[in-house]
Design a protein around this motif. Structure first.
Motif, PDB file in Angstrom:
ATOM      1  N   ARG A 260       0.834  -1.360   0.019  1.00  0.00           N
ATOM      2  CA  ARG A 260      -0.362   0.306   0.035  1.00  0.00           C
ATOM      3  C   ARG A 260       0.598   0.948   0.242  1.00  0.00           C
ATOM      4  O   ARG A 260       0.623   1.882  -0.805  1.00  0.00           O
ATOM      5  CB  ARG A 260      -1.027  -0.519   1.429  1.00  0.00           C
ATOM      6  N   SER A 263       1.971   2.082  -3.380  1.00  0.00           N
ATOM      7  CA  SER A 263       0.535   2.022  -4.213  1.00  0.00           C
ATOM      8  C   SER A 263       0.717   3.796  -3.938  1.00  0.00           C
ATOM      9  O   SER A 263       0.479   4.578  -5.413  1.00  0.00           O
ATOM     10  CB  SER A 263      -0.177   1.504  -3.799  1.00  0.00           C
ATOM     11  N   ALA A 264       1.091   3.963  -2.525  1.00  0.00           N
ATOM     12  CA  ALA A 264      -0.078   5.610  -2.418  1.00  0.00           C
ATOM     13  C   ALA A 264       1.144   6.592  -2.614  1.00  0.00           C
ATOM     14  O   ALA A 264       0.816   6.810  -3.409  1.00  0.00           O
ATOM     15  CB  ALA A 264       0.286   5.911  -0.446  1.00  0.00           C
ATOM     16  N   PRO A 270      -6.568   4.515  -5.586  1.00  0.00           N
ATOM     17  CA  PRO A 270      -6.726   3.563  -4.218  1.00  0.00           C
ATOM     18  C   PRO A 270      -8.209   2.249  -4.337  1.00  0.00           C
ATOM     19  O   PRO A 270      -9.245   3.346  -4.838  1.00  0.00           O
ATOM     20  CB  PRO A 270      -6.980   4.025  -2.469  1.00  0.00           C
ATOM     21  N   GLY A 274      -7.467   1.692   0.752  1.00  0.00           N
ATOM     22  CA  GLY A 274      -6.693   1.904   0.328  1.00  0.00           C
ATOM     23  C   GLY A 274      -5.458   1.219  -0.160  1.00  0.00           C
ATOM     24  O   GLY A 274      -4.089   1.820  -0.790  1.00  0.00           O
ATOM     25  N   PRO A 276      -3.980  -1.111  -2.816  1.00  0.00           N
ATOM     26  CA  PRO A 276      -4.119  -1.043  -4.385  1.00  0.00           C
ATOM     27  C   PRO A 276      -5.423  -1.911  -4.953  1.00  0.00           C
ATOM     28  O   PRO A 276      -5.508  -2.783  -4.548  1.00  0.00           O
ATOM     29  CB  PRO A 276      -2.747  -1.198  -4.457  1.00  0.00           C
TER      30      PRO A 276
END
Lengths: 466, 592
Positions: A260, A263-264, A270, A274, A276
């Motif tokens: 995550r 990804s963030a 998202p 949140g 992915p």
């Protein structure tokens, strides 16, 4: 082979990501070394290439990296594990480097840690029963070789004891074959990891164990690679050295959080909470590496452990895991409070591959009917317990009271056992029959009448007397 | 073939690759990507820049590498050899891939979907000089003992048949030449190709009206699906979606079954692969594999190929429908398909709608289910084919407000709702009788030869459902005031509902006999349970204690009726006599 190229063209750094410009011949998924101004080396992997711009995720974090003086070396290969039979008994970091002070591994070969998917046609169906000595698993949710069966736990629940017990006791009945344990720690505490290592030492199993340890204070991004290193080692042991490997991944929630974070940092859209949108696919590339392959002797059985935030099984991590794995062992806080150990929440726990792994010639002919009946009776007992909690025991019918007594006895005698108690599957099955003996035959609808006559204690005793 | 256009890669991000210099390529053309020759499909075009979804892992691919256009859309090969095959999402035969590259999938291998070597015996059904048009059957190949594979004139071709003769042909050899009115000649082979994303057109569409018998009691009796109908099975993990799908694939009374394992577990596909050659079709006695086509794109296989797998499956299913067969397609799971769409959409940086899914999600799902139906097939001789779709949905956390579930419920006519609560009690199939529905209930009565029996069955299912609904209400009361407050008849209703649930709706998929129940046996079983209810009502009125009724020995016979083999179903009718006898005894005890 491409030559190794060096660049000093880092243009931006944000979170765990770094952008390098004016690069030629960068390939998606390949790895880089980053040399800092002070000469120290970090590792990274290419997440995206666009023309001459390359986006790199840095495993050890970006603290201390500067834009001007850092040198990025493109190694023109994917992340690899150097491997040989010598890995047994060794401890590695989350990035596959020796951590136990021992010598570096002289590699027989180097394997891409991402492996390749097993062709479904080449798979062999898992149907060899593994006796774990734990009644709630052997009797109700049998584990078979090549299965992936996660433990859904929560903060403060004894999943470490259970996985240690599994590693200690798991055997296939009537066979003495080469086996190994591969343990991947992702973001767990030193204490939890050491508990497991000590346990392996005590039983001598450490000789046949390989460990990849990424502790809570180790770089978070490294965790993305850790289970893949562990599984690459497991595949080598299973398919090239013919061993039966038990892989324990602890804790997958930390792995998902690292995912995550990346990804963030990439500013991706998202998905739930949140995480992915590709979390399912990503987890599948880890979990689906368990299995058996036709014409190969070894197998990979996987027990991932994850902690459910707020004990919520609909949280994306347990939810998506449950959709990929072949069942789940769920731990219950209320049983743990009642001092039932291991606190396996029997009703929502499940093993999908049980049906082909049990029965005559594998465990015993009565196994399937027996667990169906135990489940049904316990479910009814649980309902009665709930009803009693609302309206008091007095309001229950005699029938319901009987089921409630059954549920209490079941939890105290069947579910509960010592962490060092190793029950044979026979003991577990007989225990089930003893508990069911409080019911009339007509109530045992899910058991074949012939089996009742053969295995129910009162009939068995009568037969012995005769 | 025309010159192949070559572009070069400028960007790689996971399964999406962007290439430049792609002028002249068309949307959804298949391209080969990079030095490894990976297989991809064009999904977006901006002047000469093309975005490509790649069906294989892209590690090791980088800017500067070439992209070649094959100038054809993603197509499947249709012809003899489909049955008994196992394919990945883009119709690569998995068994051949194991031989070609070993147990682990490698990349860039495009093996043909149909075997090029094998010869099939072709039996013409038309003579030289016959005028034919698209869809006309010109002959057949006995593909398996069960399937006579009709060779049809490909779409868009018509004219006069020449040089047609019986003999052994490979799929690529010409079996006849068709001369159109303008003199153009087209060679017709055993194999034809069809782009997967377009539906195969029938001559006319009809309303589905015949029951698709599945042998699963809760489905056939209460929530039936029809030949040509659509159904969906949503449920949280562990509620038995896959077992339901497997059971249907095994026992459904279809001629051809296409099973699509879309983004699911590898071991489940292995289970199918090992079991289907062993299990016998109850109607023909032949192995089930002889009527099945399997598509396996497991969760760890590339996500773009997963997106395509559903289309590959439905196209093959439509092809068999066009031969006039009853075809059933199981897709497990459509949520994984939707997630694959979402993943590609995210990489294309499209504006997301709900939960990150693309805005076209609902339209794609609807278009997919709309490819089901009962049709009059294109061409002569006139024939009717049906294609049913049964899709599993895996909503996150079992939440039915999920976009995929909602989009699916908009289009399907049957909803089997799986409940975690039932699964925890090991009540399988865990299909909730209170929330599920079927729009095809009217077809139930017509599937009995005896019309009277059909009407009776229909009435019994209504009565049984009434009892189950009453049970839900009564349980509420019990929860509030305790079981003591119920009247004897209410107590009986509760017991009968329990009996319907445990002795009828509950069905053990792994029990040799119980796994499949014929319609006559379903009729007998339900009749027996309700007969007990009626007899008990009479007894209660005569003053018999409910406790005595519930203790009758015959109740065990009722509970075990499901294990009575098909050949002995008249034994179930005997149970009804036993009920009467035992009730009579109770009456006498009251009188004396």
């Amino acid at each position: 082979m491409l030559s190794i190229k060096e660049y000093q063209t880092v243009s931006s750094i944000a979170g765990p990501l770094m952008m390098v410009e004016m690069v030629d011949e960068a390939k998606y998924g390949h790895i880089v070394d980053i040399e800092l101004a002070d000469g120290s080396i970090r590792h990274g992997q290419i997440l995206q290439v666009e023309n001459d711009k390359v986006l790199v995720q840095v495993f050890e974090g970006t603290r201390g990296i500067d834009v001007e003086k850092s040198t990025v070396r493109f190694l023109a290969k994917p992340l690899e594990l150097a491997i040989s039979p010598e890995i047994l008994g060794r401890v590695f970091t989350g990035l596959g480097e020796p951590k136990d002070g021992g010598p570096a591994i002289i590699p027989d070969k180097r394997l891409d840690i991402n492996s390749r998917p097993i062709n479904p046609y080449a798979r062999d169906y898992p149907n060899e029963f593994i006796q774990t000595g734990i009644s709630t698993i052997d009797g109700l949710n049998p584990l078979v070789r090549g299965q992936k069966l996660p433990v859904f736990s929560g903060a403060g629940l004894p999943h470490d004891q259970i996985t240690a017990q599994l590693a200690r006791q798991a055997t296939v009945l009537g066979k003495a074959e080469a086996f190994a344990v591969v343990f991947a720690a992702m973001g767990i505490t030193f204490e939890a990891a050491q508990f497991f290592i000590n346990d392996l030492h005590e039983t001598g199993a450490i000789e046949r164990a390989v460990m990849f340890i990424n502790l809570a204070n180790d770089p978070a991004i490294e965790r993305i690679a850790t289970p893949r290193f562990a599984l690459t080692a497991a595949e080598y042991l299973a398919y090239e050295l013919d061993m039966h490997v038990l892989v324990i991944l602890n804790d997958m929630t930390n792995y998902c959080e690292a995912l995550r974070e990346i990804s963030a940092a990439r500013k991706e859209v998202p998905g739930r909470r949140g995480y992915p949108g590709y979390l399912y696919t990503d987890l599948a590339t880890v979990y689906e590496r368990a299995g058996r392959i036709k014409n190969k002797k070894g197998s990979i059985t996987m027990v991932p452990v994850l902690t459910m935030p707020e004990d919520d099984k609909t949280h994306p991590v347990p939810d998506l895991t449950g959709y990929i794995t072949e069942g789940q062992i769920i731990l219950s806080r209320s049983l743990h409070r009642k001092a039932v150990s291991p606190p396996v929440d029997v009703l929502p726990s499940l093993s999908r591959l049980k049906d082909k792994g049990i029965g005559e010639g594998k465990t015993r002919e009565d196994h399937a009917d027996l667990y169906n009946q135990l489940y049904a009776a316990y479910a009814r007992g649980k309902e009665a317990q709930e009803l009693a909690a609302i309206m008091g025991e007095a309001a229950l019918s005699d029938e319901d009271k009987k089921y409630m007594t059954f549920a209490d006895k079941f939890e105290a005698e069947y579910v509960s056992q010592d962490y060092y108690e190793n029950r044979t599957v026979e003991q577990t099955l007989n225990l089930g029959w003893e508990l069911l003996s409080m019911f009339e035959n007509v109530e045992l609808k899910r058991i074949d009448i012939k089996l009742i006559q053969k295995y129910m204690p009162k009939f068995r005793k009568a037969k012995q007397k005769a | 073939m025309a010159d192949k256009k070559v572009g070069r890669i400028v960007k790689v991000a996971g399964p999406v690759v962007v290439a430049e210099g792609m002028t002249g390529v068309r949307m959804y053309d298949v391209v080969r990507v990079g030095n490894l020759n990976l297989i991809g499909e064009i999904v977006e075009l901006h002047s000469d820049r093309a975005s490509i979804q790649v069906y294989e892992e892209t590690t090791g691919i980088g800017p500067g590498e070439p992209v070649t256009d094959t100038q054809a859309p993603l197509s499947v090969e249709l012809g003899p050899g489909l049955i008994e095959s196992i394919y990945d999402g883009i119709q690569r035969p998995l068994n051949d891939l194991v031989e070609a590259e070993g147990e682990f999938m490698s990349r860039g291998n495009m093996l043909p979907g149909l075997n090029r070597e094998k010869k099939w015996h072709f039996q013409p059904s038309v003579k030289d000089g016959t005028k034919v048009a698209s869809g006309d059957v010109i002959g057949q190949v006995q593909e398996t003992t069960q399937i006579s594979h009709k060779i049809m004139v490909p779409f868009g071709i018509s004219g006069t048949v020449h040089k047609i003769s019986e003999g052994d042909y490979t799929v690529e050899q010409t079996v006849t030449v068709c001369t159109a009115e303008d003199g153009t000649e087209t060679e017709i082979k055993l194999m034809q190709k069809w782009p997967v994303r377009s539906a195969r057109q029938p001559k006319a569409r009809l309303t589905p009206d015949t029951l698709l018998v599945t042998g699963q009691r809760v489905i056939d009796s209460f929530f039936p699906v029809t030949k040509g109908g659509t159904a969906c099975v949503p449920g949280p993990f562990g509620t038995g979606k896959t077992v339901v799908q497997h059971q249907l694939a095994k026992w459904v009374d279809a001629d051809v079954v296409v099973y699509v394992g879309c983004g699911e577990r590898g071991n489940e596909m292995t289970d199918v692969l090992m079991e289907f050659p062993e299990l016998k079709d109850p109607r023909s006695g032949e192995p089930l594999m002889k009527r099945s086509v399997l598509i396996a794109n497991t969760s760890n296989m590339p996500v773009a190929a997963r997106e395509a797998s559903v289309y590959t499956g439905i196209t093959i299913a439509e092809y068999f429908r066009d031969m006039g067969y009853v075809v059933a397609l199981m897709a497990d799971s459509t949520s994984r398909w939707a997630e694959a769409m979402r993943e590609i959409s995210t990489r294309l940086e499209e504006m997301p709608a709900e939960e990150g899914y693309p805005a076209y999600l609902a339209a794609r799902i609807a278009a997919f289910y709309e490819r089901a139906g009962r049709v009059i097939c294109l061409g002569n001789p006139e024939r009717e084919g049906t294609l049913s779709i049964i899709g599993a949905v895996s909503p996150p956390g079992g939440d039915l407000s999920d976009s995929v579930v909602q989009a699916t419920l908009h289009v399907v006519k049957v909803f089997w709702s799986l409940e975690g609560r039932l699964a925890y009690q090991r009540h399988f199939p865990a299909i909730s009788w209170l929330t599920s529905y079927s729009f095809y209930k009217d077809s139930l009565k017509d599937c009995f030869e005896d019309k009277e029996q059909g009407r009776e069955m229909e009435k019994m299912t209504v009565d049984a459902m009434g009892l189950l609904e009453q049970e839900a209400e009564l349980l509420e009361i019990v929860r509030l005031v305790g079981a003591e407050a119920l009247s004897p008849t209410d107590r009986l209703s509760l017991e009968t509902s329990r009996s319907i649930r445990e002795d009828y709706l509950h069905q053990n998929a792994f029990h040799e006999v119980d796994t499949h129940t014929s319609m006559p046996k379903q009729y007998e079983m339900l009749k027996t349970i309700l007969h007990f209810h009626k007899q008990a009502l009479v007894a209660i009125e005569a003053g018999v204690e409910t406790a005595d009724i519930f203790k009758l020995a015959v109740r065990e016979d009722i509970a075990r009726a499901k294990y009575i083999p098909q050949a002995e179903i008249n034994k179930i009718a005997d149970i009804r006599k036993t009920i009467e006898d035992q009730m009579k005894k109770l009456h006498t005890s009251v009188v004396t």
